[in-house]
Design a protein around this motif. Structure first.
Motif, PDB file in Angstrom:
ATOM      1  N   LYS A 420       0.853  -1.189   0.000  1.00 19.99           N
ATOM      2  CA  LYS A 420       0.000   0.000   0.000  1.00 19.99           C
ATOM      3  C   LYS A 420       0.883   1.230   0.000  1.00 19.99           C
ATOM      4  O   LYS A 420       1.769   1.379   0.862  1.00 19.99           O
ATOM      5  N   ILE A 421       0.669   2.115  -0.945  1.00 20.13           N
ATOM      6  CA  ILE A 421       1.462   3.340  -1.054  1.00 20.13           C
ATOM      7  C   ILE A 421       0.673   4.472  -0.428  1.00 20.13           C
ATOM      8  O   ILE A 421      -0.458   4.762  -0.834  1.00 20.13           O
ATOM      9  N   PHE A 422       1.234   5.110   0.596  1.00 19.76           N
ATOM     10  CA  PHE A 422       0.567   6.221   1.282  1.00 19.76           C
ATOM     11  C   PHE A 422       1.023   7.533   0.650  1.00 19.76           C
ATOM     12  O   PHE A 422       2.212   7.892   0.734  1.00 19.76           O
ATOM     13  N   GLN A 423       0.131   8.240  -0.005  1.00 20.08           N
ATOM     14  CA  GLN A 423       0.469   9.461  -0.731  1.00 20.08           C
ATOM     15  C   GLN A 423      -0.211  10.696  -0.158  1.00 20.08           C
ATOM     16  O   GLN A 423      -0.209  11.745  -0.781  1.00 20.08           O
ATOM     17  N   LYS A 424      -0.832  10.573   1.014  1.00 24.53           N
ATOM     18  CA  LYS A 424      -1.521  11.728   1.610  1.00 24.53           C
ATOM     19  C   LYS A 424      -0.493  12.773   2.004  1.00 24.53           C
ATOM     20  O   LYS A 424       0.565  12.453   2.552  1.00 24.53           O
ATOM     21  N   THR A 425      -0.754  14.023   1.736  1.00 27.89           N
ATOM     22  CA  THR A 425       0.169  15.117   2.073  1.00 27.89           C
ATOM     23  C   THR A 425      -0.376  16.011   3.177  1.00 27.89           C
ATOM     24  O   THR A 425       0.324  16.901   3.643  1.00 27.89           O
ATOM     25  N   LYS A 426      -1.654  15.768   3.601  1.00 26.91           N
ATOM     26  CA  LYS A 426      -2.266  16.569   4.658  1.00 26.91           C
ATOM     27  C   LYS A 426      -2.835  15.648   5.728  1.00 26.91           C
ATOM     28  O   LYS A 426      -3.294  14.543   5.438  1.00 26.91           O
ATOM     29  N   CYS A 427      -2.833  16.155   6.929  1.00 23.66           N
ATOM     30  CA  CYS A 427      -3.404  15.413   8.057  1.00 23.66           C
ATOM     31  C   CYS A 427      -4.926  15.397   7.931  1.00 23.66           C
ATOM     32  O   CYS A 427      -5.552  16.433   7.663  1.00 23.66           O
ATOM     33  N   SER A 428      -5.535  14.222   8.135  1.00 21.52           N
ATOM     34  CA  SER A 428      -6.995  14.089   7.981  1.00 21.52           C
ATOM     35  C   SER A 428      -7.766  14.747   9.116  1.00 21.52           C
ATOM     36  O   SER A 428      -8.984  14.879   9.035  1.00 21.52           O
ATOM     37  N   ILE A 429      -7.047  15.180  10.178  1.00 20.94           N
ATOM     38  CA  ILE A 429      -7.735  15.825  11.302  1.00 20.94           C
ATOM     39  C   ILE A 429      -7.577  17.342  11.228  1.00 20.94           C
ATOM     40  O   ILE A 429      -8.575  18.076  11.198  1.00 20.94           O
ATOM     41  N   CYS A 430      -6.327  17.817  11.202  1.00 10.55           N
ATOM     42  CA  CYS A 430      -6.106  19.274  11.232  1.00 10.55           C
ATOM     43  C   CYS A 430      -5.985  19.873   9.846  1.00 10.55           C
ATOM     44  O   CYS A 430      -5.942  21.099   9.699  1.00 10.55           O
ATOM     45  N   ASN A 431      -5.862  18.995   8.807  1.00  7.16           N
ATOM     46  CA  ASN A 431      -5.777  19.436   7.407  1.00  7.16           C
ATOM     47  C   ASN A 431      -4.518  20.258   7.134  1.00  7.16           C
ATOM     48  O   ASN A 431      -4.445  20.977   6.146  1.00  7.16           O
ATOM     49  N   SER A 432      -3.493  20.142   7.982  1.00  4.29           N
ATOM     50  CA  SER A 432      -2.204  20.820   7.760  1.00  4.29           C
ATOM     51  C   SER A 432      -1.255  19.865   7.025  1.00  4.29           C
ATOM     52  O   SER A 432      -1.522  18.652   6.915  1.00  4.29           O
ATOM     53  N   ALA A 433      -0.151  20.412   6.530  1.00  2.00           N
ATOM     54  CA  ALA A 433       0.819  19.593   5.809  1.00  2.00           C
ATOM     55  C   ALA A 433       1.332  18.488   6.712  1.00  2.00           C
ATOM     56  O   ALA A 433       1.622  18.714   7.895  1.00  2.00           O
ATOM     57  N   LEU A 434       1.405  17.291   6.148  1.00  2.00           N
ATOM     58  CA  LEU A 434       1.777  16.124   6.924  1.00  2.00           C
ATOM     59  C   LEU A 434       3.284  16.123   7.157  1.00  2.00           C
ATOM     60  O   LEU A 434       4.073  16.294   6.225  1.00  2.00           O
ATOM     61  N   GLU A 435       3.725  15.947   8.405  1.00  6.78           N
ATOM     62  CA  GLU A 435       5.127  15.904   8.787  1.00  6.78           C
ATOM     63  C   GLU A 435       5.367  14.682   9.666  1.00  6.78           C
ATOM     64  O   GLU A 435       4.454  14.173  10.317  1.00  6.78           O
ATOM     65  N   LEU A 436       6.602  14.238   9.662  1.00 12.27           N
ATOM     66  CA  LEU A 436       6.967  13.116  10.514  1.00 12.27           C
ATOM     67  C   LEU A 436       7.089  13.587  11.959  1.00 12.27           C
ATOM     68  O   LEU A 436       7.449  14.750  12.213  1.00 12.27           O
ATOM     69  N   PRO A 437       6.782  12.747  12.933  1.00 11.54           N
ATOM     70  CA  PRO A 437       6.253  11.388  12.787  1.00 11.54           C
ATOM     71  C   PRO A 437       4.770  11.420  12.420  1.00 11.54           C
ATOM     72  O   PRO A 437       4.040  12.300  12.866  1.00 11.54           O
ATOM     73  N   SER A 438       4.329  10.460  11.603  1.00 10.67           N
ATOM     74  CA  SER A 438       2.941  10.397  11.143  1.00 10.67           C
ATOM     75  C   SER A 438       2.415   8.966  11.263  1.00 10.67           C
ATOM     76  O   SER A 438       3.185   8.018  11.375  1.00 10.67           O
TER      77      SER A 438
END
Length: 546
Positions: A420-438
């Motif tokens: 499974k390739i995870f390509q989401k770039t935004k957090c599904s809760i806060c809708n901000s740019a996704l950063e590690l750790p995720s």
């Protein structure tokens, strides 16, 4: 020897000493009285005659004193006769005439106005010469005495002066106050008697009874139930015997109005019997409706072959008792005359409410030789069209479910076998740019680790998918719990208008799935467990990725 020498006193003493019986003594008293009467001693004679009361015929004595015009002696004899309760109506009349001739009002008052009913030694109806005056006198008495006297002498007064007696009874049963010189004593507290106890007084006066009962029902609505029962019976009698159409219509309205007054809820059966006894059909039908006896209403109109009213009853009460439509169809099916119009109306409603299977409808109408195929052609055509439409809708729904099931199975297989390739770039809760750790889930949702830890209820479940997944799991658990509820299944199958839908619903819950038995081979148990676990696998796509 003593009689020949007129020694009656000595003869009496001798008879008593020898214990002569009362008849023998009475004979001596009579001879002694005759002796004194012949000598002109009328006062002494009457005293001896008084001692013969009960043995000697009173007319023997009365004739002697009437001829001699010795009124006061006759009065004394008659008074004693009454005192011993041996007087008849003629004796009472004679005594009253004696008092009148002697103008002895005090004796007359003493004779009439006794202290208690047990002291009355005469026939009251004979004694009452002026009924108006007697009624006026009762109206001046205190409540308890007036009530007692009206119960005792009310029939006599009602026979002679019905209107005035009815008026007094109205007052006695509503707000009685003793009248003083023609006026009511308004300062005295009002009392009222039980009106139901006076109904027997009106036995031979139906007109006055009707006036009394209507007065009580209007002035005193809380009158005893017997007042309303008697009034209903009286109105029904008058209606049944009336010949004039206009008067009969008025009496009909009065009887219906009384039935609708709400006074017969607790005596429903009694009112129904009264209406049936007098063949008051509108009242019977009204009571049937009030008692929710719709079957009886239907049978009444069927017996009288009132076809239109049969349909009306079904339309008014069919929602409360759907079986009325089935009975109506069966009734019209048994009629050999042309009832196509009514059969069509019944069939239309049966179709709209889906009350009977088409085959049963056809079998029911087969009993009518006049019911041709044209009668039910429209019904059958519409029924088949609806069933065809329902089949098409069901097939479309099945095809859609199958496609969706296939898609989900493929998705589950891909999740199990392919990366499974995870390509989401935004957090599904806060809708901000996704950063590690995720944190990533196989359902495709991704979160900041701090957002996930703040909002998640479980480390293994996606916060976004969890509410919907929980609903699905609850449905699965509910289905598993209801698999063995056979009683509930039978009840729903019996009460439902669409049995096939009930069966399909339970089939979908797994009620008819093959049970896993200990005697089954391992492969069969494995296959069954895999199929049972398929529903759970549908949720795996939302589990946390590693």
């Amino acid at each position: 020897m003593l009689f020949k020498k007129n020694l009656f006193e000595m003869a009496i003493n001798l008879a008593k000493s020898q214990h002569l019986d009362s008849d023998g003594l009475a004979q001596i008293f009579m001879q002694y009285g005759d002796h004194l009467y012949s000598k002109g001693n009328h006062d002494g004679a009457v005293q001896q005659y008084i001692r013969t009361i009960g043995k000697l015929e009173p007319s023997y004595v009365i004739r002697k004193f009437l001829d001699a015009q010795r009124i006061h002696n006759l009065t004394a004899y008659l008074q004693t006769l009454h005192r011993q309760s041996l007087a008849n109506a003629d004796h009472t009349t004679l005594l009253l005439n004696c008092y009148t001739k002697l103008k002895d009002s005090s004796k007359l008052e003493e004779f009439i106005k006794t202290k208690s009913e047990s002291e009355v030694h005469f026939d009251v109806e004979t004694a009452i010469k002026n009924y108006q005056e007697a009624l006026r006198y009762i109206g001046k008495l205190p409540f308890e005495q007036a009530e007692s006297n009206m119960k005792r002498y009310g029939k006599i007064l009602m026979h002679h002066i019905p209107e005035q007696t009815t008026q007094l009874l109205k007052g006695l049963c509503t707000d009685y106050r003793p009248s003083l010189e023609g006026r009511s004593d308004r300062e005295a507290p009002g009392c009222r008697a039980n009106s139901e106890e006076f109904i027997p007084i009106f036995a031979n006066n139906p007109r006055e009874l009707k006036a009394f009962l209507e007065h009580m029902s209007e002035v005193q609505p809380d009158s005893p139930q017997g007042i309303y029962d008697t009034l209903l019976e009286l109105r029904l009698q008058n209606w049944a015997h009336e010949k004039d159409p206009q008067v009969k219509e008025k009496l009909h309205a009065e009887a219906i109005s009384l039935l609708k007054s709400g006074r017969f809820c607790d005596v429903f059966d009694k009112a129904l019997v009264l209406c049936q006894m007098h063949d008051f059909q509108d009242g019977v039908l009204y009571l049937y409706e009030q008692g929710k006896l719709f079957q009886q209403i239907m049978h009444y109109h069927m017996q009288h072959e009132q076809y239109r009213r049969v349909i009306t009853v079904c339309e008014r009460h069919g929602e409360q008792d759907p079986s009325l439509w089935e009975q109506a169809l069966s009734y019209f099916a048994r009629k050999e005359e042309d009832c196509k119009e009514y059969v069509a109306a019944v069939l239309k409603h049966i179709e709209n409410k889906n009350l009977m299977p088409p085959l049963l409808v056809v079998q029911t109408l087969a009993h009518n030789s006049t019911a041709t195929l044209s009668v039910i052609r429209d019904y059958l055509v519409q029924k088949l069209q609806k069933q065809s439409q329902q089949i098409a809708q069901d097939e479309l729904r099945v095809r859609r479910y199958r496609e969706e099931t296939t898609r989900i199975r493929q998705e589950i297989q891909e999740l199990k076998a392919s990366p499974k390739i995870f390509q989401k770039t935004k957090c599904s809760i806060c809708n901000s740019a996704l950063e590690l750790p995720s944190v990533h889930f196989l359902c495709g949702h991704s979160f900041h680790q701090h957002c996930f830890e703040s909002y998640s209820e479980s480390d293994a479940d996606c916060p976004t998918c969890l509410p919907e997944n929980r609903k699905v799991m609850d449905m699965i658990r509910a289905q598993e719990q209801k698999r063995d509820l056979h009683d509930q299944f039978q009840h729903q199958l019996k009460c439902s208008n669409d049995s096939f839908s009930v069966i399909a619903d339970y089939f979908g819950r797994g009620v008819f799935n093959k049970l896993t038995l200990l005697t089954d081979p391992p492969t069969a148990r494995l296959t069954s467990s895999l199929e049972a676990g398929l529903q759970r696998d549908l949720l795996m796509h939302s589990r946390r990725g590693t």
